[in-house]
Design an enzyme around this catalytic site. Structure first.
Site, short mmCIF file in Angstrom:
data_model
loop_
_atom_site.label_atom_id
_atom_site.label_comp_id
_atom_site.label_asym_id
_atom_site.label_seq_id
_atom_site.Cartn_x
_atom_site.Cartn_y
_atom_site.Cartn_z
CB CYS A 55 -0.96 -0.03 1.17
SG CYS A 55 -2.08 -1.44 1.08
CG HIS A 97 -1.23 4.41 5.51
ND1 HIS A 97 -1.30 4.19 4.15
CD2 HIS A 97 -1.41 3.19 6.10
CE1 HIS A 97 -1.50 2.89 3.92
NE2 HIS A 97 -1.58 2.27 5.09
CE LYS A 105 -5.15 4.62 2.93
NZ LYS A 105 -4.21 5.75 3.14
CG HIS A 155 -6.31 0.85 2.16
ND1 HIS A 155 -5.50 1.73 1.44
CD2 HIS A 155 -5.46 -0.01 2.80
CE1 HIS A 155 -4.24 1.40 1.62
NE2 HIS A 155 -4.19 0.35 2.44
CG PHE A 175 2.91 3.90 6.94
CD1 PHE A 175 4.11 4.49 6.57
CD2 PHE A 175 2.07 4.61 7.79
CE1 PHE A 175 4.48 5.75 7.02
CE2 PHE A 175 2.43 5.87 8.26
CZ PHE A 175 3.63 6.45 7.88
CG PHE A 179 0.15 -6.25 4.59
CD1 PHE A 179 -0.13 -5.68 5.82
CD2 PHE A 179 -0.76 -7.14 4.07
CE1 PHE A 179 -1.28 -5.99 6.52
CE2 PHE A 179 -1.93 -7.47 4.76
CZ PHE A 179 -2.19 -6.88 5.98
#
Length: 407
Positions: free
Chosen positions: A164, A301, A331, A336, A393, A395
């Protein structure tokens, strides 16, 4: 060599609008683009919530049928956004034929054509039945290979796949290449498919909100009562350019990219880190030659998940407690947008910067304990914005932060 890098064009295809003007209105009004997709529930998802993104209608007037056959869903979105960005930048076909322009896009793996190919093979047991377009739709470089073909792009050309943070890293790398004199202009952005094949594995992690009785209230970044994120997508595109090059051709400069920071958490594959977040933000500000006191707005984020919001809130508190910077997560309206988000949120931030407002963090009723001291915006604020920090930020612990500035 260290050159200044500016943005001269931007385009957007998202659940809150498919034009800059429409997106501006959605941001200002705090309008959500989230809805319920019955197909997801029929397919077996726990949650049917998603960002509802309009499907582009492409005809032979837009693109040759052979090119259309090779466009994945995310590549269609990226084409629409890139066409807008080049138009705003004053870049026409003749310019693209006569000049070297690069292309760096962040995008996810392409689920739909892979699944469809497997289904055809299971049924027909004959590779000849796969046809012409599925190979170009299914490759992870589907966006870049299509955009470079359509727009005759002959500069740097590669795909960023960094979860992301992908869209943000694409802008950061384009910025670095131009700053170092290796390119004069780069088309940067992010794209994300929204079909129900693409997010089943995330649903399996119970990552998605199940607040299906009120879809527009389901995305609740920093809110104590959030219950998960809402998947979304589309595409965002930006034309990055050397400042002197832009001046020489009489381009309209939207803003300057002044800082890029990155880090990796080095921990659990899905474990956020406040240290990693803080390092990326600090590096971006250091690169820009600014400090926390100089930042007017932070596009967080924050995805509306417990851990992600918590660790970012800790990092933001560490750096910005007592500072004047206003903070919101767009968001809350878009859901997202995943691999696209880092690019779309720069578009959203530029729109706010140009129109002197900060969009709200909608659905924020009770900030959780970690976000309680943050300067979170619940309602649209009319205010001059000169310097923005945007966080992304992902995974795997990949972190990216960008600083943009009004000229």
């Amino acid at each position: 060599m260290s050159r200044r890098v500016v943005i001269t064009g931007m385009g957007i295809w998202s659940c809150i609008g498919t034009s800059i003007e429409a997106v501006k209105e959605s941001l200002y009004q705090g309008k959500s683009g989230i809805g319920l997709d019955p197909q997801r529930l029929e397919y077996g998802y726990r949650s049917g919530l998603k960002g509802i993104v309009e499907k582009p209608v492409l005809t032979k007037k837009d693109l040759d049928r052979h090119i259309r056959a090779g466009l994945s869903e995310e590549a269609e979105y990226a084409f629409m956004a890139s066409r807008q960005a080049f138009k705003q930048a004053g870049i026409d076909d003749q310019y693209l034929l006569n000049n070297e322009v690069g292309c760096i896009f962040g995008n996810d793996s392409s689920a739909k054509p892979v699944v469809e190919s497997a289904k055809i093979m299971e049924e027909k047991h004959d590779t000849a039945m796969l046809g012409y377009g599925l190979i170009f739709q299914s490759m992870n470089s589907t966006v870049n290979m299509n955009l470079s073909t359509i727009f005759h792009l002959r500069g740097v050309n590669f795909t960023i796949s960094a979860a992301c943070a992908s869209g943000s890293h694409s802008i950061g790398l384009g910025y670095m290449l131009i700053k170092q004199g290796l390119q004069d202009m780069v088309l940067c952005g992010g794209a994300q498919e929204t079909n129900y094949y693409s997010m089943a594995s995330f649903d399996a992690l119970s990552a998605f909100s199940v607040r299906m009785d009120s879809p527009t209230e389901a995305s609740r970044p920093f809110d104590r009562d959030r219950d998960g994120l809402i998947p979304s997508g589309g595409a965002a595109a930006l034309v990055l350019e050397d400042y002197d090059h832009a001046l020489a051709r009489g381009a309209n400069i939207l803003c300057e990219v002044v800082g890029y920071g990155f880090s990796s958490n080095g921990g659990g594959i899905s474990q956020p880190s406040d240290d990693g977040c803080a390092i990326a933000m600090s590096r971006a500000m250091s690169d820009a030659g600014v400090g926390p006191d100089d930042i007017d707005y932070i596009n967080a984020h924050a995805t509306s998940t417990l851990q992600g919001d918590m660790y970012e809130a800790k990092a933001l508190t560490r750096l910005f407690d007592g500072k004047h910077a206003l903070i919101s997560s767009t968001k809350s309206m878009t859901g997202h947008e995943c691999w696209m988000a880092g690019a779309s949120e720069i578009v959203y931030s530029i729109i706010m910067m140009q129109n002197n407002f900060v969009a709200p963090n909608i659905n924020l009723q009770t900030p959780d304990e970690h976000a309680a001291s943050l300067n979170l915006v619940r309602n649209t604020v009319d205010v001059e914005i000169n310097t923005v920090l945007s966080n992304s930020f992902g995974f795997g612990g990949t972190n990216s932060a960008l600083v943009i500035k009004k000229i």
